[in-house]
Design a protein around this motif. Sequence first.
Motif, PDB file in Angstrom:
ATOM      1  N   THR A   1       0.734  -1.229  -0.079  1.00 44.43           N
ATOM      2  CA  THR A   1       0.147   0.095   0.064  1.00 44.43           C
ATOM      3  C   THR A   1       0.884   1.331  -0.147  1.00 44.43           C
ATOM      4  OG1 THR A   1      -1.548  -1.109   1.139  1.00 44.43           O
ATOM      5  CG2 THR A   1      -2.042   1.098   1.268  1.00 44.43           C
ATOM      6  N   ASP A   2       1.846   1.259   0.623  1.00 39.17           N
ATOM      7  CA  ASP A   2       2.893   2.427   0.858  1.00 39.17           C
ATOM      8  C   ASP A   2       3.384   2.446  -0.460  1.00 39.17           C
ATOM      9  OD1 ASP A   2       2.524   2.893   3.505  1.00 39.17           O
ATOM     10  OD2 ASP A   2       4.079   1.894   4.259  1.00 39.17           O
ATOM     11  N   MET A   3       3.888   1.420  -1.147  1.00 39.25           N
ATOM     12  CA  MET A   3       4.356   1.593  -2.602  1.00 39.25           C
ATOM     13  C   MET A   3       3.491   2.017  -3.494  1.00 39.25           C
ATOM     14  SD  MET A   3       7.692   0.534  -2.440  1.00 39.25           S
ATOM     15  CE  MET A   3       8.257   0.411  -4.151  1.00 39.25           C
ATOM     16  N   GLN A   4       2.338   1.613  -3.285  1.00 41.79           N
ATOM     17  CA  GLN A   4       1.336   2.262  -4.313  1.00 41.79           C
ATOM     18  C   GLN A   4       1.001   3.585  -4.269  1.00 41.79           C
ATOM     19  OE1 GLN A   4      -1.791  -0.396  -3.314  1.00 41.79           O
ATOM     20  NE2 GLN A   4      -1.542  -1.887  -5.399  1.00 41.79           N
ATOM     21  N   CYS A   5       0.909   4.146  -2.719  1.00 43.51           N
ATOM     22  CA  CYS A   5       0.672   5.520  -2.553  1.00 43.51           C
ATOM     23  C   CYS A   5       1.867   6.375  -3.160  1.00 43.51           C
ATOM     24  CB  CYS A   5       0.697   5.683  -1.190  1.00 43.51           C
ATOM     25  SG  CYS A   5      -0.892   5.555  -0.366  1.00 43.51           S
ATOM     26  N   LEU A   6       3.096   5.838  -2.929  1.00 47.83           N
ATOM     27  CA  LEU A   6       4.363   6.731  -3.441  1.00 47.83           C
ATOM     28  C   LEU A   6       4.175   6.738  -4.994  1.00 47.83           C
ATOM     29  CD1 LEU A   6       6.986   7.750  -2.681  1.00 47.83           C
ATOM     30  CD2 LEU A   6       7.875   5.562  -2.874  1.00 47.83           C
TER      31      LEU A   6
ATOM     32  N   THR B   1       3.369   9.689  -9.707  1.00 53.66           N
ATOM     33  CA  THR B   1       2.598   9.993 -11.095  1.00 53.66           C
ATOM     34  C   THR B   1       1.879  11.324 -10.900  1.00 53.66           C
ATOM     35  OG1 THR B   1       2.249   7.495 -11.126  1.00 53.66           O
ATOM     36  CG2 THR B   1       0.608   9.004 -12.252  1.00 53.66           C
ATOM     37  N   GLU B   2       1.422  11.831  -9.819  1.00 50.84           N
ATOM     38  CA  GLU B   2       1.004  12.936  -9.958  1.00 50.84           C
ATOM     39  C   GLU B   2       1.758  14.242  -9.991  1.00 50.84           C
ATOM     40  OE1 GLU B   2      -1.484  15.789  -6.319  1.00 50.84           O
ATOM     41  OE2 GLU B   2      -1.837  13.565  -6.542  1.00 50.84           O
ATOM     42  N   GLU B   3       3.211  14.245  -9.377  1.00 47.49           N
ATOM     43  CA  GLU B   3       3.954  15.048  -9.714  1.00 47.49           C
ATOM     44  C   GLU B   3       4.449  15.025 -11.092  1.00 47.49           C
ATOM     45  OE1 GLU B   3       7.615  14.412  -7.369  1.00 47.49           O
ATOM     46  OE2 GLU B   3       6.197  14.135  -5.376  1.00 47.49           O
ATOM     47  N   CYS B   4       4.398  13.896 -11.729  1.00 45.22           N
ATOM     48  CA  CYS B   4       4.851  13.747 -13.270  1.00 45.22           C
ATOM     49  C   CYS B   4       3.805  14.703 -14.019  1.00 45.22           C
ATOM     50  CB  CYS B   4       5.075  12.530 -13.559  1.00 45.22           C
ATOM     51  SG  CYS B   4       6.440  11.614 -13.111  1.00 45.22           S
ATOM     52  N   GLU B   5       2.504  14.329 -13.646  1.00 44.33           N
ATOM     53  CA  GLU B   5       1.500  15.039 -14.148  1.00 44.33           C
ATOM     54  C   GLU B   5       1.407  16.528 -14.233  1.00 44.33           C
ATOM     55  OE1 GLU B   5      -2.058  12.958 -12.973  1.00 44.33           O
ATOM     56  OE2 GLU B   5      -1.595  11.161 -14.331  1.00 44.33           O
ATOM     57  N   ASN B   6       1.883  17.066 -12.914  1.00 44.03           N
ATOM     58  CA  ASN B   6       1.897  18.518 -12.837  1.00 44.03           C
ATOM     59  C   ASN B   6       3.094  19.066 -13.327  1.00 44.03           C
ATOM     60  OD1 ASN B   6      -0.427  18.548 -10.956  1.00 44.03           O
ATOM     61  ND2 ASN B   6       0.913  18.084  -9.147  1.00 44.03           N
TER      62      ASN B   6
END
Length: 80
Positions: free
Chosen positions: A56-61, A66-71
């Motif tokens: 779960t921690d890995m998925q959150c990371l 992914t969000e950082e990349c999109e931003n």
Amino acid sequence: MFEDLQYVQSLEKEVEELEYEKAEFSNDYDPLLQECLSKDIMCSILRSFDDIEEQTDMQCLYLEKTEECENLELELLKCK
């Protein structure tokens, strides 16, 4: 003959005592075995929870990255 009878009776008494001790041991042993098995099972379950937590921690990371990349991609598009 009387000595043979006494010997057989002493053997019978010894067998009865051993059977009693065996039953007593079994009564003590069974709960201990169940407790050990329960602890082993609980440890396995807890290890699974640790694995699930790590996943779960890995998925959150991954989602954060992914969000950082999109931003960053959006920012780059704005700069063009």
